[in-house]
Motif scaffolding. Structure first.
Motif, PDB file in Angstrom:
ATOM      1  N   GLY A 243       0.824  -1.209   0.000  1.00  0.00           N
ATOM      2  CA  GLY A 243       0.000   0.000   0.000  1.00  0.00           C
ATOM      3  C   GLY A 243       0.856   1.256   0.000  1.00  0.00           C
ATOM      4  N   GLN A 247       1.114   4.164  -2.843  1.00  0.00           N
ATOM      5  CA  GLN A 247       0.841   5.535  -2.420  1.00  0.00           C
ATOM      6  C   GLN A 247       1.974   6.473  -2.858  1.00  0.00           C
ATOM      7  OE1 GLN A 247       0.403   5.332   1.780  1.00  0.00           O
ATOM      8  NE2 GLN A 247       0.077   7.531   2.075  1.00  0.00           N
ATOM      9  N   TYR A 251       2.051   9.664  -5.421  1.00  0.00           N
ATOM     10  CA  TYR A 251       2.582  10.992  -5.067  1.00  0.00           C
ATOM     11  C   TYR A 251       3.564  11.460  -6.133  1.00  0.00           C
ATOM     12  CZ  TYR A 251       1.042  10.590  -0.133  1.00  0.00           C
ATOM     13  OH  TYR A 251       0.328  10.480   1.024  1.00  0.00           O
TER      14      TYR A 251
ATOM     15  N   TRP B 132      -1.625   8.458  10.246  1.00  0.00           N
ATOM     16  CA  TRP B 132      -1.025   7.815   9.069  1.00  0.00           C
ATOM     17  C   TRP B 132      -1.426   8.627   7.842  1.00  0.00           C
ATOM     18  CZ3 TRP B 132       0.508   2.276   9.568  1.00  0.00           C
ATOM     19  CH2 TRP B 132       0.995   1.741   8.378  1.00  0.00           C
ATOM     20  N   PRO B 133      -0.469   9.155   7.077  1.00  0.00           N
ATOM     21  CA  PRO B 133      -0.823   9.883   5.855  1.00  0.00           C
ATOM     22  C   PRO B 133      -1.334   8.907   4.798  1.00  0.00           C
ATOM     23  CG  PRO B 133       1.555   9.706   6.056  1.00  0.00           C
ATOM     24  CD  PRO B 133       0.980   9.034   7.270  1.00  0.00           C
ATOM     25  N   THR B 134      -2.428   9.241   4.150  1.00  0.00           N
ATOM     26  CA  THR B 134      -3.021   8.341   3.159  1.00  0.00           C
ATOM     27  C   THR B 134      -3.238   9.081   1.847  1.00  0.00           C
ATOM     28  OG1 THR B 134      -5.351   8.892   3.525  1.00  0.00           O
ATOM     29  CG2 THR B 134      -4.349   7.335   5.062  1.00  0.00           C
ATOM     30  N   MET B 135      -3.704   8.369   0.841  1.00  0.00           N
ATOM     31  CA  MET B 135      -3.979   9.011  -0.446  1.00  0.00           C
ATOM     32  C   MET B 135      -5.155   9.977  -0.326  1.00  0.00           C
ATOM     33  SD  MET B 135      -3.166   6.454  -3.481  1.00  0.00           S
ATOM     34  CE  MET B 135      -2.577   4.800  -3.265  1.00  0.00           C
ATOM     35  N   ILE B 219      -4.832   0.787   4.471  1.00  0.00           N
ATOM     36  CA  ILE B 219      -4.396   1.884   5.343  1.00  0.00           C
ATOM     37  C   ILE B 219      -3.923   3.050   4.477  1.00  0.00           C
ATOM     38  CG2 ILE B 219      -3.060   2.538   7.370  1.00  0.00           C
ATOM     39  CD1 ILE B 219      -2.550  -0.388   7.968  1.00  0.00           C
ATOM     40  N   GLY B 220      -2.975   2.771   3.579  1.00  0.00           N
ATOM     41  CA  GLY B 220      -2.431   3.813   2.715  1.00  0.00           C
ATOM     42  C   GLY B 220      -3.459   4.392   1.746  1.00  0.00           C
ATOM     43  N   LYS B 279       5.603  15.604   1.281  1.00  0.00           N
ATOM     44  CA  LYS B 279       4.573  14.564   1.426  1.00  0.00           C
ATOM     45  C   LYS B 279       5.127  13.316   2.095  1.00  0.00           C
ATOM     46  CE  LYS B 279       0.492  15.053  -0.855  1.00  0.00           C
ATOM     47  NZ  LYS B 279      -0.707  14.267  -0.915  1.00  0.00           N
ATOM     48  N   MET B 280       6.386  13.028   1.788  1.00  0.00           N
ATOM     49  CA  MET B 280       6.975  11.795   2.322  1.00  0.00           C
ATOM     50  C   MET B 280       7.651  12.042   3.664  1.00  0.00           C
ATOM     51  SD  MET B 280       8.590  10.253  -1.210  1.00  0.00           S
ATOM     52  CE  MET B 280       9.374   8.809  -0.486  1.00  0.00           C
TER      53      MET B 280
END
Lengths: 354, 354
Positions: A243, A247, A251, B132-135, B219-220, B279-280
Motif C-alpha cells: 500500500g 501511495q 505521489y 497515518w498519511p493516506t492518499m 491503510i495507505g 509529502k513523504m
C-alpha cells in the motif's frame, strides 16, 4: 529440463495473460516444458496464436475452473479431481511436473494443495513465503497468510523452510534469519516469538545464521535474508508495504505532472524514472511460494500481467533447478537428528538473554 | 490558552532540539504556554538563547532524566516522582497542564503514564495511536505498540478511542472505522477480530460508522478514517510502511543522481521534488498519542528534529483544543448506557454474516 504444470484458467485474465507469460519464460528458460490445464474453448485459441508455447506444452482439457471468489470449501467441493487447478497440482503429486503455478484464488489453491500434496511429515502447517525487495537485494518473508498465529515450534519450522528457500534462490550457504517482533521494551513480543528465539539460538543450526529479532522496518532494510512471522502479521506487513509503495508512486506521478517545469524535468530524467519504475514494479516480485508441502506450488497475483506471471513461473523454475524440496527435507532431517541426539541444553536457554 | 508540559530531556538530542521545536510552535500557536521539566545545566543555556520560548514558559529543574535505553521498570524505579518525564506527566494529573509531550523512550513513557494518570475507568488497557498519511488525507491507526494481542472488548475500546480522536482531529461527525484483518478466505481473521466486528455492527454507534474489515493496503489508500488492530500487528504495519517509504526515497535519490540527464531533470523538477519530500516527510507525522488514560500524553520520535518535535506538540495542542478527553468520556458513557439499556440483541449477532 524442468516440467511446470500450469492452471491456465487462474487469475483475473486467464489464458490471455498466462499463455503470453509462458512465451516470455521460454525465451529466458529454454529448457522449460509445460503441462497446461484448462477449458479448451478458452485455452486452445490463445495457444494457437502462440505456436512456440504450443510446441513446448501439453494441453489437458478440464471442464471446471475454480472461480476467483470461490471459498476454499466450495472450490474443494466443485473442483476436486477435475478442475484445472486441482489437475495442475495433482501433476506434481504424480511426478508429471516438478512445480505447479496458478494465479487462481489463494484460499482455494492452498486448500487444494494441502489436500492433494499433503503437508510434509516433519512439520505441522505449511506457509506462504514472499520474496521482498530490500535495499540490499531480496529477502524471503514467511508466513504471509497461510496461518493465523503460530507457536514456537511452527515458527522454527518456518525458519527452516525459509532458510532452505533463501539458500535455493540466493545461493547463500548460511542465510541470516530474523524473527519479526515489536520494539516496545516493556512487552518485548509474544511469548511464542521469544521461545522460538531461544530455541533457534540454542539449536545453532548449520543451515542458517539466527540473527535475533527484527522489526517491521528491518524488512525493507534487508537486515536479514529471511524474516519469520505468523501469517496474520506477515500478511499485514506485506500489504501495508504494498500500500505504501503504491501511495508513493502516486505521489511521485502527481508531483511530476503538476507543473510545466516538473514535466520538462521528467523528460530529461525519463531513463531514471524508468529504472525507478522497474525497481518499484510489484509485478517482478509477484508470486507467493507454498512451503512445507510435498511439492512446490507457486501462487501468482490474480491481477498480474504476462510479465508478472512469467516472474512467478521463473521463480518456480529456479527453485526446482536449485533443488528446494531436497534441501528442505535434508534440513529437517538434520534438525530432528540433532534434537534426537540430545545436543540441546535446556538449562542454557534459561540463562540466555534475548 | 493551552498549557503544555514538556519533558525537555527526552529524545536523542534533548533540549537542543526541543526548545527550537517549541519556538516553532509559538509562531503558529501563539496562545500555547509551556511547563518545561529538565536539568538546569542542560536546559537553561538553550532557553537563554530562545527568549521568546522563555517568555511563555515556566522552567522546573529536575535532577533525574530517564535514559533512552532505560527499561520501563528501571525508569519507574529511578525516575518516579522526580525525573523530568515523571514531572511532565504529573503536571497533567495535577491540572497544571492540559497535555504532556515527551520524546523519551516509549516503554518508560507508557509505564509512567499508566502509573501516574491511570487507565480510564471504562476501559481495560490504553493504546498508542498514530496518524497515518493516506492518499485521501490522514487516518488514525491504533494500537501501534502498547498491547500485544487484544480481545474483542479491547478492540471495541480502541475503536471508540480512535473514533473520538478522528472527530477531534479531522472534524468529522461520524468517522468510518475498520478492523484490520487478513484477506485469505479460508481463515478470515482471528476470532477476536470477527467477534469485535459483529459487536460493532450490532451496536451501530452514533459516534462512528463501522465499515467492516480492512487489509494492510487499505491503510495507505485511506479506505477508513480509523484503522483498529492490536499492538503487535499494528506496530509491524507501521514500521513496515516506514521501512518501505525510506526504501523508495532511497531508490528515488539514487535514480536521480545517477546520470547527467537525470540530474538536469532534477533541477527542472526541483519544486516538484520539494513537494514530494514534504509529502513523504515522516517528521510531519511524528507523534504517537497515548489514548485511554486520564489525560493526553504525546510521544514524539526520539530521533526527530525541531520541526518534528513541533509537529508532535501541535498534535497535542490540537487535541486539547478540540476537547479529545471530553469526547472520549462522553462516547464511553453513551456506549455503556446503550449496553445497559439492553439495546443489544445477542441473537442477532449469531445470525449475522460478516
Amino acid at each position: 529440463m524442468i516440467r511446470i504444470s500450469i492452471d491456465a484458467m487462474g487469475g483475473d485474465h486467464g489464458p490471455s495473460v498466462i499463455i503470453p507469460g509462458i512465451q516470455k519464460v521460454i525465451e529466458r528458460r529454454p529448457d522449460a516444458r509445460f503441462l497446461l490445464f484448462g477449458h479448451e474453448d478458452a485455452v486452445a485459441p490463445v495457444l494457437d496464436r502462440h505456436p512456440r508455447v504450443k510446441a513446448v506444452s501439453e494441453f489437458v482439457h478440464c471442464e471446471i475452473a475454480v472461480r476467483m471468489d470461490d471459498k476454499p470449501s466450495q472450490a474443494l467441493r466443485h473442483g476436486r479431481w477435475k478442475s484445472s487447478m486441482w489437475r495442475a497440482i495433482e501433476a506434481v503429486k504424480k511426478d508429471e511436473a516438478d512445480v505447479c503455478v496458478s494465479a487462481g484464488n489463494t484460499g482455494a489453491l492452498m486448500a487444494m494443495s494441502k489436500f492433494c500434496l499433503r503437508t510434509m511429515a516433519s512439520i505441522e502447517r505449511p506457509a506462504i513465503a514472499a520474496i521482498w525487495p530490500t535495499m540490499r537485494g531480496e529477502s524471503v518473508v514467511l508466513d504471509v497468510g497461510a496461518t493465523i498465529g503460530a507457536d514456537a515450534h511452527q515458527l522454527i519450522d518456518f525458519s527452516i523452510l525459509g532458510a532452505a528457500m533463501a539458500r535455493a534462490l540466493f545461493q547463500l550457504d548460511r542465510p541470516t534469519v530474523g524473527l519479526l517482533n515489536v520494539g516496545v521494551e516493556e512487552i518485548k513480543g509474544q511469548e511464542d516469538v521469544r521461545e522460538a528465539g531461544r530455541m533457534l539460538r540454542e539449536a545453532n543450526l548449520e543451515t542458517m545464521n539466527y540473527h535475533g529479532f527484527v522489526e517491521g522496518d528491518d524488512i525493507g532494510k534487508g537486515s536479514v535474508d529471511v524474516v519469520v512471522t505468523e501469517g496474520f502479521s506477515g500478511n499485514i506487513a506485506l500489504k501495508s508495504a504494498e500500500g505504501t509503495a503504491k501511495q508513493l508512486a502516486e505521489y511521485l506521478r502527481s508531483a511530476m505532472s503538476r507543473t510545466i517545469m516538473a514535466r520538462i524535468g521528467y523528460i530529461f530524467a525519463r531513463d531514471a524514472f524508468a529504472r525507478l519504475r522497474e525497481k518499484m514494479d510489484v509485478r517482478k516480485i509477484n508470486g507467493g511460494i507454498f512451503l512445507g508441502l510435498n511439492g512446490i506450488v507457486v501462487k501468482s497475483h490474480g491481477g498480474t500481467d504476462d510479465e508478472g506471471f512469467a516472474a512467478a513461473v521463473e521463480l518456480g523454475y529456479d527453485m526446482v533447478r536449485n533443488r528446494l524440496i531436497d534441501k528442505i527435507k535434508a534440513d529437517f532431517d538434520r534438525f530432528h537428528a540433532g534434537r534426537a541426539a540430545g545436543n540441546r541444553a535446556p538449562e542454557a536457554a534459561d540463562r540466555e538473554q534475548i
